[in-house]
Enzyme design. Structure first.
Site, PDB file in Angstrom:
ATOM      1  N   ASP A  26       0.160   1.926  28.214  1.00 17.55           N
ATOM      2  CA  ASP A  26       1.385   1.982  29.017  1.00 17.55           C
ATOM      3  C   ASP A  26       1.114   2.377  30.467  1.00 17.55           C
ATOM      4  OD1 ASP A  26       2.779   1.571  26.530  1.00 17.55           O
ATOM      5  OD2 ASP A  26       2.448   3.692  26.123  1.00 17.55           O
ATOM      6  N   LYS A  29      -0.196  -2.023  33.180  1.00 15.56           N
ATOM      7  CA  LYS A  29      -1.179  -3.111  33.358  1.00 15.56           C
ATOM      8  C   LYS A  29      -0.488  -4.445  33.613  1.00 15.56           C
ATOM      9  CE  LYS A  29      -2.947  -2.115  29.270  1.00 15.56           C
ATOM     10  NZ  LYS A  29      -2.387  -0.807  28.913  1.00 15.56           N
ATOM     11  N   LYS A  31       2.126  -5.181  35.275  1.00 18.57           N
ATOM     12  CA  LYS A  31       2.466  -5.377  36.686  1.00 18.57           C
ATOM     13  C   LYS A  31       1.208  -5.698  37.501  1.00 18.57           C
ATOM     14  CE  LYS A  31       4.172  -3.231  40.771  1.00 18.57           C
ATOM     15  NZ  LYS A  31       4.833  -2.184  41.482  1.00 18.57           N
ATOM     16  N   ASN A  51       1.593  -4.823  19.180  1.00 14.66           N
ATOM     17  CA  ASN A  51       1.704  -3.371  19.437  1.00 14.66           C
ATOM     18  C   ASN A  51       1.773  -3.104  20.936  1.00 14.66           C
ATOM     19  OD1 ASN A  51      -0.950  -4.187  19.829  1.00 14.66           O
ATOM     20  ND2 ASN A  51      -1.881  -2.424  18.845  1.00 14.66           N
ATOM     21  N   HIS A  54       3.989  -5.085  27.632  1.00 17.39           N
ATOM     22  CA  HIS A  54       3.793  -5.196  29.073  1.00 17.39           C
ATOM     23  C   HIS A  54       5.134  -5.544  29.717  1.00 17.39           C
ATOM     24  CE1 HIS A  54      -0.770  -6.159  28.695  1.00 17.39           C
ATOM     25  NE2 HIS A  54      -0.434  -4.962  28.306  1.00 17.39           N
ATOM     26  N   THR A  55       5.555  -4.715  30.650  1.00 13.82           N
ATOM     27  CA  THR A  55       6.831  -4.982  31.306  1.00 13.82           C
ATOM     28  C   THR A  55       6.580  -5.427  32.740  1.00 13.82           C
ATOM     29  OG1 THR A  55       7.721  -3.185  30.012  1.00 13.82           O
ATOM     30  CG2 THR A  55       9.099  -3.984  31.795  1.00 13.82           C
ATOM     31  N   THR A 337       7.531  -1.128  23.047  1.00 18.16           N
ATOM     32  CA  THR A 337       7.466  -1.768  21.737  1.00 18.16           C
ATOM     33  C   THR A 337       8.356  -1.061  20.718  1.00 18.16           C
ATOM     34  OG1 THR A 337       5.240  -2.502  22.231  1.00 18.16           O
ATOM     35  CG2 THR A 337       5.844  -2.488  19.916  1.00 18.16           C
TER      36      THR A 337
END
Ligand code: IMP
Length: 462
Positions: A26, A29, A31, A51, A54-55, A337
């Site tokens: 978290d 990565k 971005k 699992n 990525h946002t 997640t």
């Protein structure tokens, strides 16, 4: 006799790169991958499965990706799911549908025929093993991560996405299904018959209680129908990705490898046993994609300006107090997640330096620097004491690490960052710049990217 000195053309001047998490996941990565993607022709996942989360936020629109590489959001770039990933076909199709509903072109997705499939029984097994380890009855909810630790709870705090059981089946071999097998009805039917007969013997032994929504017996015909239908929908995306990637390298196309999870969750190099089941460090790129790490010119290690962890296992700098709460709220530290609140703490440079070493990072991206604004004083962990001895070495073993007491260096805090005014590192308030300088000199690596907010535009690259 002197061996002939022939260098493979694609190795003569490596141009590929990797983005790797240097903490417990978290780190943001997604971005960083999104920022770097324009310089590459493909973004490649080589480990983990659904699992990961990525946002990426583009023009205010939020994209939460679990399986599909973040590169899918940049037009004309291949988004490759390599052989080392465990692919939940149902989750992948759901992600494809969600992207399509936002008008994102997904035709550049390629999925390795040799990636292993996560099937429903893997998720049932993951959940049941976690419940057994936690000593929970079927009707008890899992405690949240900020609840006091229960000493009889041995669970790992997995995402319960079936990751561990799917990798275990890969290593068991006879009970594994690869994505390419979904396209072969005879093989798929035979394999599922064998698998269901074994799973229906083993999984019921994990519980004596009925669990709502969970299965302990599996019907091969029903699973075959589901799996074959998933295969048909995924057919256009399934290829031999090893040849695809090497063909791209031969055409001088640079690749960007997107590490999922993070180095401290690596099955070999993380804080075992509180790790995930794949090789998340840069060392996993070779086996997980079929492309040697010798093709990498850059390894960008990503670290938050503080520490977080979701799930069980030691977090030496954890702050179960108003400092940790403030970081959690300002950083919106809730799992992409699972939605679980993340555990939070000060930056642990001992851990980050170890990860940078294992992944051979050439540079560092610092994310979420803005979250630390407003503290009078910031603490940074530079050493541990263990049994009265001071050390700057990380301990990739959970039992040993649990005895580490952090030694902090205090640094002065900085005010809110106005991202309309801060366009480069030189524009940062003095103490924010000092914080970054301290990280750089401790790690002995350049900080090449600083993120001061979720949007693409809130990124300092100079
Ligand atoms: P699993 O990967 O679901 O088996 O979970 C094993 C451990 O890794 C748990 O502590 C998870 O919370 C953690 N984990 C797995 N993937 C991620 C991730 O992408 N970010 C943060 N933690 C993760």
């Amino acid at each position: 006799m002197t061996p002939p000195s022939i260098t493979h053309p694609t190795l003569a001047s490596p141009r590929s790169a990797a983005v790797i998490g240097l903490q417990w996941g978290d780190e943001g990565k997604g971005k960083i991958v999104d920022i770097l993607t324009p310089s590459f022709d493909a973004v490649v996942r080589y480990n983990g499965g659904a699992n990961a989360g990525h946002t990426v936020i583009i023009n205010g629109e939020r994209y939460a990706l679990h399986l599909i590489p973040a590169g899918i959001l940049t037009p004309n770039k291949k988004a490759v799911i390599g052989n080392g990933v465990v692919v939940d076909p149902e989750a992948l199709l759901h992600e494809l549908d969600t992207l399509a509903s936002k008008n994102v072109d997904t035709s550049n997705l390629v999925v390795s025929s040799r990636a292993h499939a996560v099937l429903p029984y893997h998720k049932d097994e993951d959940e049941l093993r976690e419940r057994l380890l936690a000593g929970l009855a079927s009707d008890q909810p899992f405690p949240n991560a900020s609840a006091p630790a229960n000493p009889t709870d041995r669970s790992l705090g997995t995402t319960r996405r079936g990751i561990g059981p799917a990798y275990a089946d890969k290593h068991h071999r006879a009970t594994a299904i690869r994505v390419g097998d979904l396209l072969n009805p005879d093989l798929l039917r035979n394999r599922l018959e064998l698998i269901c007969s074994i799973k229906s013997r083993v999984i019921p032994r994990l519980t004596s209680l009925p669990h709502e929504g969970l299965h302990t017996h599996f019907d091969p015909q029903r699973l075959f129908e589901k799996a074959a239908a998933w295969g048909e929908r995924l057919r256009p995306y399934i290829h031999d990705t090893v040849y695809l990637l090497h063909d791209m390298l031969l055409q001088n196309s640079p690749l960007l490898f997107e590490g999922a999870n993070a180095t401290l969750l690596d099955i070999d190099h993380g804080g075992f046993p509180y790790v995930t089941s794949s090789s998340c460090s840069a060392l996993g790129i070779g086996p997980g994609s079929g492309v040697s790490e010798r093709h990498l010119a850059r390894v960008v290690g990503v670290a938050k300006a503080y520490s977080t962890r979701v799930g069980a296992g030691p977090l030496p700098t954890e702050q179960r107090n108003p400092v940790g709460d403030r970081i959690r709220e300002r950083g919106r530290e809730y799992g992409t997640t699972t939605g679980r609140p993340r555990r939070t703490g000060w930056l642990d440079l001992v851990a980050v330096k170890y990860s940078a070493m294992v992944s051979s990072a050439t540079e560092v991206a610092i994310t979420l620097l803005d979250v630390l604004a407003g503290f009078d004083t910031l603490q940074v962990c530079t050493h541990y004491t263990i049994d009265g001895e001071k050390t700057d070495r990380f301990l990739p073993d959970a039992h040993a690490l649990a005895n580490a007491t952090p030694v902090y260096q205090s640094l002065p805090g900085f005010p809110e960052l106005d991202s309309s005014k801060v366009r480069s590192r030189a524009d940062l308030p003095d103490n924010a710049r000092r914080y970054v300088d301290f990280i750089e000199s401790y790690l002995g690596l350049p900080v090449s990217i600083i993120s001061i907010g979720p949007d693409r535009l809130q990124t300092l690259t100079s």
